[in-house]
Design an enzyme around this catalytic site. Structure first.
Site, PDB file in Angstrom:
ATOM      1  CB  THR A   1      -0.897  -0.107   1.078  1.00  0.00           C
ATOM      2  OG1 THR A   1      -0.452  -0.329   2.454  1.00  0.00           O
ATOM      3  CG2 THR A   1      -2.124  -1.057   0.967  1.00  0.00           C
TER       4      THR A   1
ATOM      5  CB  THR B   1      -2.027  -3.685   7.176  1.00  0.00           C
ATOM      6  OG1 THR B   1      -3.339  -2.916   7.296  1.00  0.00           O
ATOM      7  CG2 THR B   1      -2.712  -5.178   7.439  1.00  0.00           C
TER       8      THR B   1
ATOM      9  CB  THR C   1      -7.423  14.007   2.138  1.00  0.00           C
ATOM     10  OG1 THR C   1      -6.176  14.316   2.932  1.00  0.00           O
ATOM     11  CG2 THR C   1      -8.402  13.951   3.243  1.00  0.00           C
TER      12      THR C   1
ATOM     13  CD  GLU D   1       2.816   5.318   6.442  1.00  0.00           C
ATOM     14  OE1 GLU D   1       2.009   4.626   5.903  1.00  0.00           O
ATOM     15  OE2 GLU D   1       2.323   5.872   7.388  1.00  0.00           O
TER      16      GLU D   1
ATOM     17  CE  LYS E   1       0.677  -3.396   3.161  1.00  0.00           C
ATOM     18  NZ  LYS E   1       0.220  -2.533   4.183  1.00  0.00           N
TER      19      LYS E   1
ATOM     20  CG  ASN F   1       0.300   8.261   8.486  1.00  0.00           C
ATOM     21  OD1 ASN F   1      -0.287   7.315   8.292  1.00  0.00           O
ATOM     22  ND2 ASN F   1       1.642   8.222   8.548  1.00  0.00           N
TER      23      ASN F   1
END
Length: 415
Positions: free
Chosen positions: A156, A193, A415, A279, A182, A410
């Protein structure tokens, strides 16, 4: 972990004999990226699994847990990427059931031998029309070389695919374990996740295989943290199909210990890859703790330090702030005498017997900058070592630094 007798080989998930995999674009993601992975064993495989401990669980988690309740055989794993199918009510459950039934019918295997996993946005159901048309496409794409494609299809927000395969000589034959994973955000598993699928061609008894996986997960995936958030969808599936034709492993012993050590090595490689791909991360953080009464206590301290937002922020700021490390160790819920506490950052000893030591702050900051510029999963690891006393307990945890980009990624996720 025992001395490694194995070697790394190519092929990832499909390096073990008797496995095929595929990763395709079914139209589940708006981006048009690969989004449906399929893993199939050519023969019945012993299945073990570890699931999220979150009280809010995706339909795939409860469904796959039910599939393995009283049943230790699985032939296929289906993973969709794009929709988490968590907090989706009765219809989400029905979608998980239909996914397994559709695949089982197409593969001509019993539906109870299918495990399913999902990853994506919580609250969104699987796009079933895309899944229904994608299943036959994935079956058509199955290949003994399909491991890398499957690794790509489960991603993702990840920046890189995560895969590995190891091979261990056993007598005149070899046993192989492959795996993919992942995870990049919402990583603080307790079994983001965080998903991992592992294949093995050894013959192992169901109870022993489950015990091996549970211990391996405790020393790997349960020791990583990116942001302290545990996902609704976390799961690790491990299939062992016996296609190596080595003697069955049914009880603890030297051969079982070798297999478990290799399984743990696979899990730890994938876990570190997840932490490094956190991230916005610029480096991997490895926290080694020793001197506790037992290993569990050491792992708890290591994980608390690796998960500390203040420690992670200091690493991103290239600030050798040992006080944040000491403070995190102290709130881990483990008793120790602070007068015994020692802290090292790379080659720099910062604290000994609870007392600060003089050190070259500029050089320590440069060490952190060098790690951020280092080669991926080679020279990019910040090493923190903590000693809390004279006990024999040892533990390791992995995390990453906390950058501005984590907040941006995040903040803009949906959005």
């Amino acid at each position: 972990m025992m001395q490694a007798a194995w070697q790394e080989i190519s092929g990832g998930l499909t390096a073990p004999r008797g496995f095929q995999a595929a990763g395709i674009t079914a139209g589940l993601k708006a981006s048009g990226q690969p989004d449906l992975a399929l893993i199939v064993s050519e023969s019945d495989a012993i299945a073990a699994a570890v699931f999220t401990t979150s009280q809010v669980r995706a339909a795939c988690v409860d469904f796959s847990r039910q599939q393995l309740d009283g049943n230790s055989i699985a032939r296929a794993i289906l993973c969709n990427s794009g929709q988490a199918n968590a907090a989706t009510g009765d219809q989400g459950w029905s979608d998980a059931v239909e996914s397994a039934e559709q695949l089982a019918q197409a593969l001509q295997i019993p539906s109870h031998q299918v495990l399913v996993a999902s990853t994506g946005v919580i609250g969104q159901r699987i796009k079933m029309e895309a899944l229904r048309t994608g299943i036959p496409q994935a079956i058509a794409a199955l290949s003994p070389e399909g491991g890398p494609a499957a690794a790509q299809a489960i991603l993702t927000t990840d920046l890189v695919a995560k895969q590995i395969a190891l091979e261990l000589p056993l007598g005149d034959r070899t046993v192989r374990i492959g795996g993919i994973a992942k995870g990049s955000g919402m990583i603080h598993p307790n079994m983001a996740t965080m998903l991992s699928f592992i294949t093995c061609d050894a013959a192992v008894s169901p109870q022993l295989w489950q015990e091996m996986l549970s211990r391996a997960v405790d020393r790997s995936f349960n020791q990583i943290t990116v942001d302290g958030d545990t996902s609704t969808n976390d799961c690790v599936f491990a299939l062992a199909n016996g296609q190596s034709r080595t003697p069955a492993i049914t009880e603890r012993g030297p051969i079982a210990d070798q297999l478990e050590a290799m399984l743990t090595a696979v899990c730890q490689h994938l876990a570190k890859a997840i932490a490094r791909d956190g991230e916005g991360a610029t480096c991997l953080i490895e926290v080694q703790v020793k001197g506790t009464a037992d290993d569990a206590a050491a792992r708890a301290i290591a994980r608390t330090i690796a998960g500390s937002s203040l420690v992670k922020s200091a690493i991103f700021g290239r600030d050798p702030n040992w006080g944040r490390i000491a403070a995190a160790a102290g709130r881990a819920g483990v008793q120790f005498n602070s007068e015994n506490l020692g802290v090292r950052l790379g080659e720099f000893e910062l604290l000994r017997n609870g007392q600060p030591l003089p050190f070259d702050r500029n050089a320590a900051s440069q060490y952190l900058r060098d790690r951020a510029a280092g080669a991926y999963l080679q020279d990019d690891t910040v090493l923190i070592q903590v000693d809390v006393g004279a006990g024999t307990g040892q533990g390791v945890a992995w995390g990453c630094d906390l950058s501005y980009d984590y907040v941006r990624i995040n903040a803009e996720y949906t959005t």
